[in-house]
Design a protein around this motif. Structure first.
Motif, PDB file in Angstrom:
ATOM      1  N   ILE A  26       0.903  -1.282   0.148  1.00  0.00           N
ATOM      2  CA  ILE A  26      -0.079   0.050   0.020  1.00  0.00           C
ATOM      3  C   ILE A  26       0.989   1.227   0.030  1.00  0.00           C
ATOM      4  O   ILE A  26       1.764   1.402   0.711  1.00  0.00           O
ATOM      5  N   ARG A  27       0.545   2.151  -0.798  1.00  0.00           N
ATOM      6  CA  ARG A  27       1.204   3.556  -0.709  1.00  0.00           C
ATOM      7  C   ARG A  27       0.123   4.523  -0.182  1.00  0.00           C
ATOM      8  O   ARG A  27      -1.029   4.614  -0.460  1.00  0.00           O
ATOM      9  N   VAL A  28       0.821   5.603   0.323  1.00  0.00           N
ATOM     10  CA  VAL A  28       0.131   6.800   0.873  1.00  0.00           C
ATOM     11  C   VAL A  28       0.043   8.030   0.169  1.00  0.00           C
ATOM     12  O   VAL A  28       1.276   8.398   0.059  1.00  0.00           O
ATOM     13  N   ASP A  29      -0.893   8.590  -0.024  1.00  0.00           N
ATOM     14  CA  ASP A  29      -0.532  10.156  -0.728  1.00  0.00           C
ATOM     15  C   ASP A  29      -1.538  11.083  -0.017  1.00  0.00           C
ATOM     16  O   ASP A  29      -2.479  10.805   0.575  1.00  0.00           O
ATOM     17  N   ARG A  30      -0.978  12.326  -0.086  1.00  0.00           N
ATOM     18  CA  ARG A  30      -2.095  13.356   0.589  1.00  0.00           C
ATOM     19  C   ARG A  30      -2.340  14.454  -0.323  1.00  0.00           C
ATOM     20  O   ARG A  30      -1.697  14.807  -1.343  1.00  0.00           O
ATOM     21  N   ILE A  31      -3.619  15.059  -0.209  1.00  0.00           N
ATOM     22  CA  ILE A  31      -4.060  15.912  -1.142  1.00  0.00           C
ATOM     23  C   ILE A  31      -4.427  17.069   0.027  1.00  0.00           C
ATOM     24  O   ILE A  31      -5.180  17.178   0.832  1.00  0.00           O
TER      25      ILE A  31
END
Length: 784
Positions: free
Chosen positions: A675-680
């Motif tokens: 799993i990869r985590v991204d922020r907006i």
């Protein structure tokens, strides 16, 4: 054509009036899902729309990289303002309805004058006349908050609405609860009345929605200790969850239930009154709107209070008080995700004001160099303790949980790949050419399966007893929970007594006797117990086959066949997922109740009777025969090489399971990819303008209440929400492609201009900003 899914688990933070900004972001996610669906169906979107740019990115990947990419936002978890936006996004994804009507309601109705409770409105300009001079001094002196931060063209509007708010009733929330509930229901009605499209998730794909709520009074939860054996603790955290299975007719939940969740999660302390079921009942009654599922819904989310018959008076307040970043709920939802093709799983969290957190929580700077900073004052300490600090806790623990899961997945992948050649050779040596030349009938599959399972047990040696006990423990614990649910046990003591009773029965039958003496390591009683109750193993094996199909289609097997082969592959996938669903259904207590309508609950107190009742209701032997027949038929239709790959994996699965189940701590994994985590956030979306929220958003004023005081503020924040959402979604979309792309800046230029063109007719007060943004967008240059 290779296939891949970009799956988005969205975590939506709270943010008070920044809900308008978050609506812009979530609307962009909706546009991306629309574009993905349109590309899959070969239905071009309007060339001038922002969705057409997303569709172009997907089409370019298909043309240049031979990759069919689908975007699937299938888990949504939110709190407060993020909870409201999560509810509406999930409803739109599942129903196919448009989010455009919701935009109009946000811009028009998320206003202090509209939200102000009728009973709290100033009756005249003399109401609280003694507060007016103070208000005048605060807002009129040069350098005040309004003078310093509010644009000249909106100052009078902001001052007037601030005046109404300050002169409204004191020591009671100024905004109205029933009016808020009515606005939410109006939004659902507007969405239902507008033209709708197709649901945006694949058929049969689940959608999970969670919103956090704070139970103000708390509810009792029993905790098991050594001494005393049970204690009662008050729990204030509450999660309202919804799950759609993706089957027609598509409906996430009744709109009254969704409005309940949205209103409860956004009951911001001090601004809105606490929420109760009675409030929604009154609003629905005035509207003449029925709520058929009311009792089932309240019994599900407030089970203890419903049993005590005081559920209408449960007081609920804002979900961000205790859980502003609800990652844990989204992580738990990963358990039941199907994997029809390779998956790039992303956790994407939407945080409107990341850069302002440290400013809000830190102490004032020292007045002179070398001077110690002053301690926070009385009111600052109290406000921070009850509001800022709980809702601004870092998400490190959640990210570490995700990282640990990804590490386990990678370890499992390495083990499976390392074992695969030897296991396949073992299967071929054991079965010989008959495995591939003979029609794999249901009877032959069962015979071959038993033969390879015995060989796996013998080869495992000393590792087998540990594996067998791990499986047995999981089955017994699950059965104990099922029996407790059927009997209506609520206390820890009751559930523990039930667990001990089942274990005593297992030991009395000597089912738990396992040795390392080769093929006979498992006793006949243990094998029978597995056959009657081990649903988890069957599901793990079927999911392993779905993964093998993905791998075969991507790597091992050439795409050699035309329509007939594609039809056979589709039939195999359908068969596998249908079988998984049928086994999974039998895990639910509801299956037992439906299969045994006159279930004698009292008889379940006897462990032997309970085991026999569950085994009879589930009838796994019959389902195994049906599944073997369907599997053999689907296998025969496949090309020879593809059939070989699946048969080797299916018959050799016990070898894989013995090796990987201990690593997975007794649980299966449905998605096999890290799993990869991204922020907006405004800090991350800098393609147009840097500087974060301070340089772009107006709702951050007045402790994030700013957008409630001006339509211009709401138009500004909504527009930036769409632009920032598009900026980051293109980054995320391109990062899942197998090669670097140099066209990100061009895609962004085009989509920014499309958004400005789309919104200019709607955002009447943003003409100047839109003109400035067009010039800034034109100046965007590709990264060197």
């Amino acid at each position: 054509m290779r296939e891949k899914e970009l799956r988005l688990a969205l975590i939506c933070y709270g943010g008070v009036s920044l809900a308008v900004y978050m609506h812009g972001v979530t609307k962009e996610i909706w546009h991306l899902a629309q574009a993905s669906r349109a590309q899959l169906d070969n239905e071009p979107l309007a060339p001038s729309s922002s969705g057409a740019i997303y569709q172009q990115i997907l089409a370019d990947a298909q043309r240049r990289l031979n990759l069919k990419l689908r975007v699937v936002p299938d888990i949504i978890s939110g709190a407060s303002a993020g909870g409201i936006n999560g509810v509406f996004l999930a409803h739109a994804l599942e129903s196919g309805q448009s989010l455009d009507p919701l935009t109009e309601l946000w811009l028009k109705s998320a206003d202090a004058d509209t939200l102000l409770d009728p009973d709290a409105r100033p009756l005249s300009r003399f109401t609280k006349f003694w507060a007016a001079p103070l208000l005048w001094l605060l807002m009129r002196r040069r350098g005040d908050t309004v003078e310093r931060t509010v644009a000249p063209e909106t100052r009078e509007e902001v001052r007037r609405k601030l005046s109404n708010l300050v002169r409204a009733r004191w020591f009671a929330p100024p905004f109205g609860g029933e009016g808020f509930s009515g606005l939410l229901l109006d939004a659902f009605d507007a969405m239902a009345a507008a033209p709708a499209g197709k649901p945006l998730l694949p058929d049969g794909h689940p959608l999970d929605l969670f919103v956090t709520v704070t139970d103000f009074s708390g509810h009792e939860e029993a905790l098991a200790l050594n001494s005393p054996p049970e204690v009662i603790e008050t729990e204030h955290r509450l999660t309202i969850g919804f799950k759609a299975r993706g089957f027609r007719p598509r409906m996430l939940a009744e709109t009254a239930e969704l409005a309940f969740a949205a209103r409860a999660t956004a009951s911001f302390p001090g601004a809105f009154p606490p929420f109760t079921a009675r409030e929604l009942d009154r609003v629905l009654d005035r509207r003449g709107q029925a709520w058929p599922s009311r009792e089932r819904f309240l019994a599900r989310i407030l089970s203890r209070r419903h049993a005590a018959r005081d559920v209408e008076d449960v007081v609920l307040i804002d979900g961000s008080v205790l859980a502003n970043a609800p990652f844990a709920q989204a992580i738990a939802a990963l358990k039941d995700r199907p994997a029809r093709r390779p998956v790039d799983r992303r956790f994407v969290y939407i945080e409107p004001t990341p850069s302002s957190r440290n400013f809000r929580l830190t102490s004032p700077a020292p007045a002179e160099p070398g001077e110690l900073p002053p301690l926070p004052g009385f009111f600052r300490t109290i406000f921070g303790a009850v509001s800022d600090i709980p809702r601004e806790q870092p998400i490190r623990d959640n990210l570490e949980t995700i990282a640990e899961r990804s590490r386990r997945i990678r370890r499992m992948q390495h083990i499976v790949e390392a074992l695969r050649p030897d296991i396949e050779q073992t299967v071929e040596r054991t079965m010989g050419r008959t495995l591939f030349l003979t029609r794999p009938t249901a009877r032959r599959l069962a015979s071959w399966r038993a033969r390879l399972h015995g060989k796996a047990v013998k080869a495992a040696g000393f590792a087998y007893p540990a594996y067998a006990h791990l499986k047995l423990s999981g089955i017994v614990e699950t059965l104990a929970a099922t029996v407790s649910d059927l009997k209506g046990h609520n206390s820890v003591a009751q559930r523990e007594a039930q667990r001990q009773s089942l274990w005593a029965e297992v030991r009395a039958r000597r089912i738990d006797q396992v040795t390392n003496s080769g093929r006979d390591a498992a006793s006949a009683d243990l094998i029978t117990f597995y056959r009657q109750h081990d649903i988890e193993f069957r599901i793990r094996r079927l999911r392993f086959l779905t993964r093998l199909m993905v791998d075969a289609g991507q790597n091992d097997v050439p795409d050699d066949g035309g329509p007939a082969t594609n039809e056979a592959r589709a039939a195999m996938r359908e068969m596998l997922y249908s079988a998984i669903t049928r086994y999974a259904d039998r895990q639910m207590p509801a299956w037992i109740v439906a299969t045994v309508p006159d279930l004698p609950v009292a008889s379940l107190s006897d462990a032997a009777t309970a085991l026999a009742t569950i085994a009879s209701a589930r009838s796994l032997d019959d389902l195994d025969e049906e599944t073997d027949a369907a599997l053999s038929e689907a296998l025969v239709a496949l090309p020879t090489e593809e059939r070989r790959v699946l048969l080797r994996g299916y018959l050799g699965y016990p070898f894989y399971d013995i090796a990987t189940l201990p690593i997975l701590q007794g649980e299966g994994l449905d998605e096999y990819d890290p799993i990869r985590v991204d922020r907006i956030s405004p800090d991350d979306a800098s393609a147009i303008r840097s500087g974060g929220a301070a340089a772009t958003l107006r709702g951050i004023e007045f402790n994030c209440f700013g957008a409630f005081f001006s339509r211009a503020y709401r138009e500004n924040d909504y527009l930036w929400g769409r632009l920032h959402g598009a900026d980051r979604l293109i980054d995320i979309l391109l990062s899942t492609l197998p090669e670097e792309t140099k066209v990100a800046a061009e895609y962004k230029r085009r989509i920014f201009l499309a958004i400005l063109d789309e919104e200019e007719p709607r955002l009447k007060r943003m003409s100047s900003l839109i003109a400035d943004l067009r010039e800034e967008v034109k100046a965007i240059r590709p990264a060197s």
